[in-house]
Design a protein around this motif. Sequence first.
Motif, PDB file in Angstrom:
ATOM      1  N   THR A  29       0.844  -1.198   0.000  1.00 45.78           N
ATOM      2  CA  THR A  29       0.000   0.000   0.000  1.00 45.78           C
ATOM      3  C   THR A  29       0.877   1.245   0.000  1.00 45.78           C
ATOM      4  OG1 THR A  29      -1.709  -1.175   1.237  1.00 45.78           O
ATOM      5  CG2 THR A  29      -1.802   1.237   1.242  1.00 45.78           C
ATOM      6  N   GLN A  30       0.577   2.193  -0.867  1.00 42.00           N
ATOM      7  CA  GLN A  30       1.416   3.379  -0.989  1.00 42.00           C
ATOM      8  C   GLN A  30       1.311   4.268   0.241  1.00 42.00           C
ATOM      9  OE1 GLN A  30       0.489   6.041  -4.273  1.00 42.00           O
ATOM     10  NE2 GLN A  30       2.646   6.604  -4.489  1.00 42.00           N
ATOM     11  N   LEU A  31       2.469   4.757   0.706  1.00 42.52           N
ATOM     12  CA  LEU A  31       2.503   5.741   1.785  1.00 42.52           C
ATOM     13  C   LEU A  31       2.259   7.123   1.195  1.00 42.52           C
ATOM     14  CD1 LEU A  31       5.531   4.883   4.139  1.00 42.52           C
ATOM     15  CD2 LEU A  31       3.109   4.788   4.678  1.00 42.52           C
ATOM     16  N   THR A  32       1.250   7.818   1.714  1.00 37.76           N
ATOM     17  CA  THR A  32       0.930   9.147   1.201  1.00 37.76           C
ATOM     18  C   THR A  32       0.991  10.216   2.286  1.00 37.76           C
ATOM     19  OG1 THR A  32      -1.434   8.711   1.549  1.00 37.76           O
ATOM     20  CG2 THR A  32      -0.538   8.234  -0.637  1.00 37.76           C
ATOM     21  N   THR A  33       1.181   9.828   3.551  1.00 38.94           N
ATOM     22  CA  THR A  33       1.234  10.790   4.651  1.00 38.94           C
ATOM     23  C   THR A  33       2.684  11.019   5.052  1.00 38.94           C
ATOM     24  OG1 THR A  33      -0.898   9.992   5.462  1.00 38.94           O
ATOM     25  CG2 THR A  33       0.413  11.331   6.969  1.00 38.94           C
ATOM     26  N   LEU A 117      17.177  10.727  -2.458  1.00 45.88           N
ATOM     27  CA  LEU A 117      16.260  10.131  -3.433  1.00 45.88           C
ATOM     28  C   LEU A 117      15.128  11.077  -3.810  1.00 45.88           C
ATOM     29  CD1 LEU A 117      15.932   6.538  -1.909  1.00 45.88           C
ATOM     30  CD2 LEU A 117      17.621   7.390  -3.546  1.00 45.88           C
ATOM     31  N   TRP A 118      14.525  10.772  -4.941  1.00 43.80           N
ATOM     32  CA  TRP A 118      13.410  11.564  -5.473  1.00 43.80           C
ATOM     33  C   TRP A 118      12.567  10.663  -6.351  1.00 43.80           C
ATOM     34  CZ3 TRP A 118      10.759  15.754  -4.676  1.00 43.80           C
ATOM     35  CH2 TRP A 118       9.987  16.315  -5.691  1.00 43.80           C
ATOM     36  N   TRP A 119      11.267  10.993  -6.483  1.00 42.83           N
ATOM     37  CA  TRP A 119      10.422  10.268  -7.419  1.00 42.83           C
ATOM     38  C   TRP A 119       9.318  11.181  -7.904  1.00 42.83           C
ATOM     39  CZ3 TRP A 119      10.592   8.993  -2.166  1.00 42.83           C
ATOM     40  CH2 TRP A 119       9.445   9.239  -1.417  1.00 42.83           C
ATOM     41  N   ASP A 120       8.694  10.786  -9.006  1.00 43.04           N
ATOM     42  CA  ASP A 120       7.606  11.561  -9.584  1.00 43.04           C
ATOM     43  C   ASP A 120       6.305  11.232  -8.876  1.00 43.04           C
ATOM     44  OD1 ASP A 120       9.181  12.797 -11.632  1.00 43.04           O
ATOM     45  OD2 ASP A 120       9.197  10.867 -12.664  1.00 43.04           O
ATOM     46  N   ALA A 121       5.471  12.246  -8.651  1.00 40.11           N
ATOM     47  CA  ALA A 121       4.175  12.025  -8.018  1.00 40.11           C
ATOM     48  C   ALA A 121       3.326  11.100  -8.878  1.00 40.11           C
ATOM     49  CB  ALA A 121       3.459  13.356  -7.817  1.00 40.11           C
ATOM     50  N   GLY A 122       2.622  10.167  -8.229  1.00 41.73           N
ATOM     51  CA  GLY A 122       1.776   9.230  -8.971  1.00 41.73           C
ATOM     52  C   GLY A 122       1.479   8.004  -8.138  1.00 41.73           C
ATOM     53  N   THR A 124       2.058   4.870  -8.960  1.00 35.38           N
ATOM     54  CA  THR A 124       2.967   3.733  -9.158  1.00 35.38           C
ATOM     55  C   THR A 124       4.381   4.003  -8.666  1.00 35.38           C
ATOM     56  OG1 THR A 124       3.496   4.475 -11.407  1.00 35.38           O
ATOM     57  CG2 THR A 124       1.657   2.940 -11.160  1.00 35.38           C
ATOM     58  N   ASP A 125       4.674   5.246  -8.295  1.00 35.45           N
ATOM     59  CA  ASP A 125       6.013   5.614  -7.841  1.00 35.45           C
ATOM     60  C   ASP A 125       5.963   6.067  -6.392  1.00 35.45           C
ATOM     61  OD1 ASP A 125       6.553   5.225 -10.499  1.00 35.45           O
ATOM     62  OD2 ASP A 125       6.735   7.355 -10.982  1.00 35.45           O
ATOM     63  N   GLY A 126       7.013   5.750  -5.628  1.00 31.00           N
ATOM     64  CA  GLY A 126       7.071   6.197  -4.242  1.00 31.00           C
ATOM     65  C   GLY A 126       7.382   5.066  -3.289  1.00 31.00           C
ATOM     66  N   VAL A 127       6.844   5.156  -2.073  1.00 36.55           N
ATOM     67  CA  VAL A 127       7.116   4.184  -1.022  1.00 36.55           C
ATOM     68  C   VAL A 127       5.855   3.389  -0.710  1.00 36.55           C
ATOM     69  CG1 VAL A 127       7.920   3.855   1.346  1.00 36.55           C
ATOM     70  CG2 VAL A 127       8.904   5.667  -0.063  1.00 36.55           C
ATOM     71  N   PHE A 128       5.990   2.060  -0.603  1.00 36.06           N
ATOM     72  CA  PHE A 128       4.866   1.172  -0.370  1.00 36.06           C
ATOM     73  C   PHE A 128       5.173   0.270   0.825  1.00 36.06           C
ATOM     74  CE2 PHE A 128       4.746   2.566  -4.671  1.00 36.06           C
ATOM     75  CZ  PHE A 128       3.413   2.606  -5.052  1.00 36.06           C
ATOM     76  N   ASN A 143      10.400   2.730  -8.177  1.00 37.69           N
ATOM     77  CA  ASN A 143      10.610   3.705  -9.258  1.00 37.69           C
ATOM     78  C   ASN A 143      11.123   5.041  -8.717  1.00 37.69           C
ATOM     79  OD1 ASN A 143       9.710   1.878 -11.231  1.00 37.69           O
ATOM     80  ND2 ASN A 143       7.584   2.509 -10.961  1.00 37.69           N
ATOM     81  N   VAL A 144      12.139   4.966  -7.866  1.00 35.26           N
ATOM     82  CA  VAL A 144      12.775   6.175  -7.357  1.00 35.26           C
ATOM     83  C   VAL A 144      14.092   6.378  -8.092  1.00 35.26           C
ATOM     84  CG1 VAL A 144      11.703   5.854  -5.095  1.00 35.26           C
ATOM     85  CG2 VAL A 144      14.000   4.952  -5.505  1.00 35.26           C
ATOM     86  N   ARG A 145      14.693   7.539  -7.904  1.00 36.41           N
ATOM     87  CA  ARG A 145      15.989   7.815  -8.534  1.00 36.41           C
ATOM     88  C   ARG A 145      16.791   8.749  -7.633  1.00 36.41           C
ATOM     89  NH1 ARG A 145      12.095  10.525 -11.546  1.00 36.41           N
ATOM     90  NH2 ARG A 145      12.311  12.792 -11.734  1.00 36.41           N
TER      91      ARG A 145
END
Length: 324
Positions: A29-33, A117-122, A124-128, A143-145
């Motif tokens: 599940t994606q972390l959004t907070t 690190l950095w990633w694009d908002a969306g 499918t990208d980020g921390v889960f 999908n981080v860079r």
Amino acid sequence: MNRILASLSAASLLIASAAAQCANPAGGTQLTTWNWTFTNDDGITSSHVPLGFNFPIAGAAAATFNNVLVGSNGFVMLTDGTNSAGLPGNSTYGSVTALGGGVAGDFPILAPFWGDLWWDAGTTDGVFVSNNPGISCKISWVNVRDYFAANTLNYSFAVELFVTGEVRMHYSANAQNVTGQAFSNVVGVSCRNGVAAPTASDFFPNVATSTGGMIYETYPLNGFDGSGTSLVLTPAGLGWVTTNCSGTPASNSLYGTGCYDIPATGFYELLANATVASTALQGNAMLLTRNANGYTSVWLPGVASALYVAPTAGATVLALTDDG
């Protein structure tokens, strides 16, 4: 249908077990907070995330921890769900000093790939986060860079915590630190609590050990050699033993059902004689880690002398006879 019986050698058992630890870093599940605005990636951590169990780590200020704070820059801090003693500052990237912790009471940190690190908002990208309550919890950076790197250089990695205290770190085949920043990434584990930093280890493709509460390796730009690999850290007293593996995750197929007259309580290999046993076992080691249904085994060739702990002077001598 009758059960199909097969004779498996110890080597095949152990290879399958090791391969099973090579997991895909995605999922959950994606972390959004987060406690930062997405346009400012130096904001550091998420809210407290429950593990679903108490995680033990030797040498820490507390016996167990049941939550983590997830760092956007590739680390997690173990917490009690409320406090965050010793949380690194905004622009601390891959610091061995920060991994070690400066003072008594600092909470432990696990660093699967601590950098900038950095990633694009969306979606499918980020921390889960993927929880298996009472067994394990996996945190994945998908999908981080590295900061200043093009989005064509995205990669994924994960850290997986088990109720046994074991830690596994997984890396996609293209994982690499290619940031334009002038610092190294760090991979490792530390109970912190004022622990002294040891000499750096060499995780890939070697077996590494530590006797204190910290183990790590630093990687200069374009220097990461663990791509497509999983790093397994097994607690050993106050220290750690690491192994690594690569390849396709193991799987199993169900061939049929029937009357099982042997309970699934263990596994073994019957060696023909002492000579065969000596050739197969001498100088090697096998680690058995408790899991929900039994044990996970890892074969460690050539490291028996490094793992051996001599008995103390107060140990009791057992005067056993042949076949006694």
